[in-house]
Enzyme design. Structure first.
Site, PDB file in Angstrom:
ATOM      1  N   GLU A 175       0.829  -1.216   0.000  1.00  0.00           N
ATOM      2  CA  GLU A 175       0.000   0.000   0.000  1.00  0.00           C
ATOM      3  C   GLU A 175       0.860   1.262   0.000  1.00  0.00           C
ATOM      4  O   GLU A 175       0.363   2.347   0.314  1.00  0.00           O
ATOM      5  CB  GLU A 175      -0.961   0.008   1.197  1.00  0.00           C
ATOM      6  CG  GLU A 175      -1.898  -1.177   1.306  1.00  0.00           C
ATOM      7  CD  GLU A 175      -2.923  -1.283   0.171  1.00  0.00           C
ATOM      8  OE1 GLU A 175      -2.911  -0.427  -0.741  1.00  0.00           O
ATOM      9  OE2 GLU A 175      -3.703  -2.242   0.197  1.00  0.00           O
ATOM     10  N   HIS A 230      -2.525   2.095   8.264  1.00  0.00           N
ATOM     11  CA  HIS A 230      -3.620   1.309   7.690  1.00  0.00           C
ATOM     12  C   HIS A 230      -3.819   0.059   8.542  1.00  0.00           C
ATOM     13  O   HIS A 230      -2.879  -0.695   8.774  1.00  0.00           O
ATOM     14  CB  HIS A 230      -3.283   0.916   6.250  1.00  0.00           C
ATOM     15  CG  HIS A 230      -4.211  -0.104   5.673  1.00  0.00           C
ATOM     16  ND1 HIS A 230      -5.578   0.075   5.619  1.00  0.00           N
ATOM     17  CD2 HIS A 230      -3.984  -1.325   5.127  1.00  0.00           C
ATOM     18  CE1 HIS A 230      -6.137  -0.985   5.050  1.00  0.00           C
ATOM     19  NE2 HIS A 230      -5.199  -1.851   4.759  1.00  0.00           N
ATOM     20  N   HIS A 245      -6.750  -3.208   9.752  1.00  0.00           N
ATOM     21  CA  HIS A 245      -7.977  -3.947   9.461  1.00  0.00           C
ATOM     22  C   HIS A 245      -8.850  -3.930  10.716  1.00  0.00           C
ATOM     23  O   HIS A 245      -8.944  -4.913  11.452  1.00  0.00           O
ATOM     24  CB  HIS A 245      -7.636  -5.361   8.991  1.00  0.00           C
ATOM     25  CG  HIS A 245      -6.920  -5.386   7.668  1.00  0.00           C
ATOM     26  ND1 HIS A 245      -6.444  -6.533   7.084  1.00  0.00           N
ATOM     27  CD2 HIS A 245      -6.642  -4.378   6.796  1.00  0.00           C
ATOM     28  CE1 HIS A 245      -5.879  -6.236   5.917  1.00  0.00           C
ATOM     29  NE2 HIS A 245      -5.972  -4.940   5.718  1.00  0.00           N
ATOM     30  N   GLU A 293     -16.523  11.391  22.856  1.00  0.00           N
ATOM     31  CA  GLU A 293     -15.251  12.040  22.513  1.00  0.00           C
ATOM     32  C   GLU A 293     -15.060  12.167  20.995  1.00  0.00           C
ATOM     33  O   GLU A 293     -14.227  12.958  20.545  1.00  0.00           O
ATOM     34  CB  GLU A 293     -14.080  11.275  23.130  1.00  0.00           C
ATOM     35  CG  GLU A 293     -13.864   9.917  22.504  1.00  0.00           C
ATOM     36  CD  GLU A 293     -12.622   9.201  23.049  1.00  0.00           C
ATOM     37  OE1 GLU A 293     -12.682   7.974  23.146  1.00  0.00           O
ATOM     38  OE2 GLU A 293     -11.630   9.866  23.368  1.00  0.00           O
ATOM     39  N   HIS A 329     -12.729  -3.519   3.886  1.00  0.00           N
ATOM     40  CA  HIS A 329     -11.278  -3.714   3.953  1.00  0.00           C
ATOM     41  C   HIS A 329     -10.649  -3.157   5.241  1.00  0.00           C
ATOM     42  O   HIS A 329      -9.992  -3.903   5.954  1.00  0.00           O
ATOM     43  CB  HIS A 329     -10.617  -3.096   2.717  1.00  0.00           C
ATOM     44  CG  HIS A 329      -9.146  -3.343   2.647  1.00  0.00           C
ATOM     45  ND1 HIS A 329      -8.474  -3.541   1.457  1.00  0.00           N
ATOM     46  CD2 HIS A 329      -8.191  -3.414   3.605  1.00  0.00           C
ATOM     47  CE1 HIS A 329      -7.191  -3.738   1.702  1.00  0.00           C
ATOM     48  NE2 HIS A 329      -6.991  -3.654   3.002  1.00  0.00           N
TER      49      HIS A 329
HETATM   50  O1  2HA Z   1      -0.511  -5.249   3.822  1.00  0.00           O
HETATM   51  O2  2HA Z   1      -3.397  -4.656   4.451  1.00  0.00           O
HETATM   52  O3  2HA Z   1      -4.200  -3.644   2.170  1.00  0.00           O
HETATM   53  C1  2HA Z   1      -1.679  -5.959   3.555  1.00  0.00           C
HETATM   54  C2  2HA Z   1      -2.814  -5.035   3.467  1.00  0.00           C
HETATM   55  C3  2HA Z   1      -3.209  -4.599   2.138  1.00  0.00           C
HETATM   56 ZN    ZN Z   2      -5.310  -3.844   4.107  1.00  0.00          ZN
END
Ligand code: 2HA
Ligand code: ZN
Length: 275
Positions: A118, A142, A144, A172, A213
Site C-alpha cells: 500500500e 492502515h 484492518h 469524545e 477492507h
Molecule cells: O498489507 O493490508 O491492504 C496488507 C494489506 C493490504
Molecule cells: Zn489492508
C-alpha cells in the site's frame, strides 16, 4: 532488552511499538495492515550511520512534489506486524524518495523485502496531509479494524452516514475528528487508483474507511495517530453492540448535543453532517 544501534533511535522505537500495539489490538491478522512514518531531518541524521548501500530506485506509479527527498520508515510488503519485534530488519525499513518525487530506494532494513504493497496510498496520503497540516502530519496507518469493516456491510457508504454513526456512538468522537471520516467504496487494494481516491478524501479528513477492507488514519505522531484509529474502532464497536441487541435506538447524542460539545471543546464540526 536494552535497545542498541538504530533500534535505540526514538522514532524507530516508537514505530515498532505502534506495530506491536496494533497487533495486540487484533487489527493485523497475517500480513494485514501497514504503517509509514515521514522522518524529521534530525532523525534521518541519527539513523544515517546505520544506513546500508542503497538499493535501486523503484517507480511508485504516483508522484508528489512535496515529498521529494523525504525519508520514510515503512513496514514491508507481505510482512507480519506480529513479527516486527523479533525480526525488525526483515519486517520494516527506511526508504528515500528521489528528487522527482516518484520513486523510492531502500537505505536500511527491508532485507529481502520491499515497502508495503500500500505504499502508493500511504505516499499520496502523506502528500495531502503534509499540505493540509503545514507539514505537521508524519504518520499514515492502515489497519484492518474489525468493527469498522463490519459496519461497511450495513451502513450506506457515505461520509455523512459513517461520520454521524461514529460521532453518536462515543462522546469524545466529535472532539477527536470534528471534520468526520471519509468513506471509499470497495476498490482493488495496492494500486494507484485506490491511492488517488483515498488521498482525495484525506484533503478533508484525518481518516478514511475502505469498504470491506479497513481504515486509514493520519496524524503528527504515533500516539495521536494510534489514538485516532483506536477511537474510531472503539466507537464502531459500541455502535455494533447497540445494533446487536436488536432493540430500537431509544436515545442517542442529538445534533444539538454535538454542537454543544463542539462549542465547549473549541472545535469546528462539519456542519454538512448535522441536521
Ligand atoms: O498489507 O493490508 O491492504 C496488507 C494489506 C493490504
Ligand atoms: Zn489492508
Amino acid at each position: 532488552m536494552e535497545k542498541t544501534g538504530i533500534f535505540a533511535v526514538e522514532c524507530v522505537e516508537g514505530f515498532m511499538r505502534m506495530c506491536n500495539d496494533g497487533w495486540l489490538q487484533g487489527w493485523h491478522e497475517r500480513n494485514g495492515g501497514n504503517l509509514t512514518y515521514r522522518m524529521k531531518e534530525e532523525e534521518v541524521e541519527a539513523c544515517r550511520p546505520y544506513f546500508t548501500e542503497p538499493g535501486p530506485w523503484v517507480k511508485m506509479g504516483v508522484q508528489a512534489d512535496n515529498l521529494a527527498g523525504e525519508y520514510f520508515i515503512t513496514t514491508g510488503s507481505g510482512k507480519f506486524f506480529r513479527n516486527v519485534e523479533i525480526k525488525p530488519e526483515e519486517s520494516l525499513g527506511i526508504v528515500e524518495i528521489n528528487p522527482e518525487g516518484d520513486a523510492w530506494r531502500i537505505v536500511w532494513g527491508l532485507v529481502n523485502a520491499k515497502p508495503t504493497s500500500e505504499f502508493p496510498s500511504h505516499f499520496m496520503n502523506h502528500s495531502v496531509r503534509k499540505a493540509a497540516t503545514n507539514g505537521a502530519n508524519r504518520v499514515i496507518y492502515h489497519l484492518h479494524a474489525t468493527n469498522v469493516i463490519a459496519l461497511t456491510y450495513v451502513l450506506p457508504l457515505t461520509d455523512r452516514d459513517f461520520s454521524r454513526a461514529l460521532w453518536q456512538s462515543a462522546t469524545e468522537c466529535p472532539v477527536v475528528f470534528p471534520e468526520g471520516v471519509g468513506v471509499c467504496p470497495w476498490m482493488v487494494p495496492g494500486g494507484a487508483d485506490i491511492a488517488m481516491a483515498t488521498s482525495e478524501l484525506m484533503k478533508t479528513y484525518q481518516a478514511a474507511i475502505w469498504a470491506q477492507h479497513g481504515l486509514f488514519a493520519s496524524g503528527p505522531d504515533f500516539d495521536i495517530t494510534f489514538g485516532l484509529a483506536h477511537t474510531i474502532e472503539k466507537s464502531a464497536e459500541i455502535y455494533w453492540k447497540v445494533l446487536a441487541t436488536g432493540q430500537p435506538i431509544r436515545q442517542t447524542i442529538t445534533d444539538d448535543a454535538l454542537r454543544a460539545i463542539a462549542k465547549d471543546f473549541g472545535v469546528q464540526l462539519n456542519e454538512a453532517f448535522l441536521d
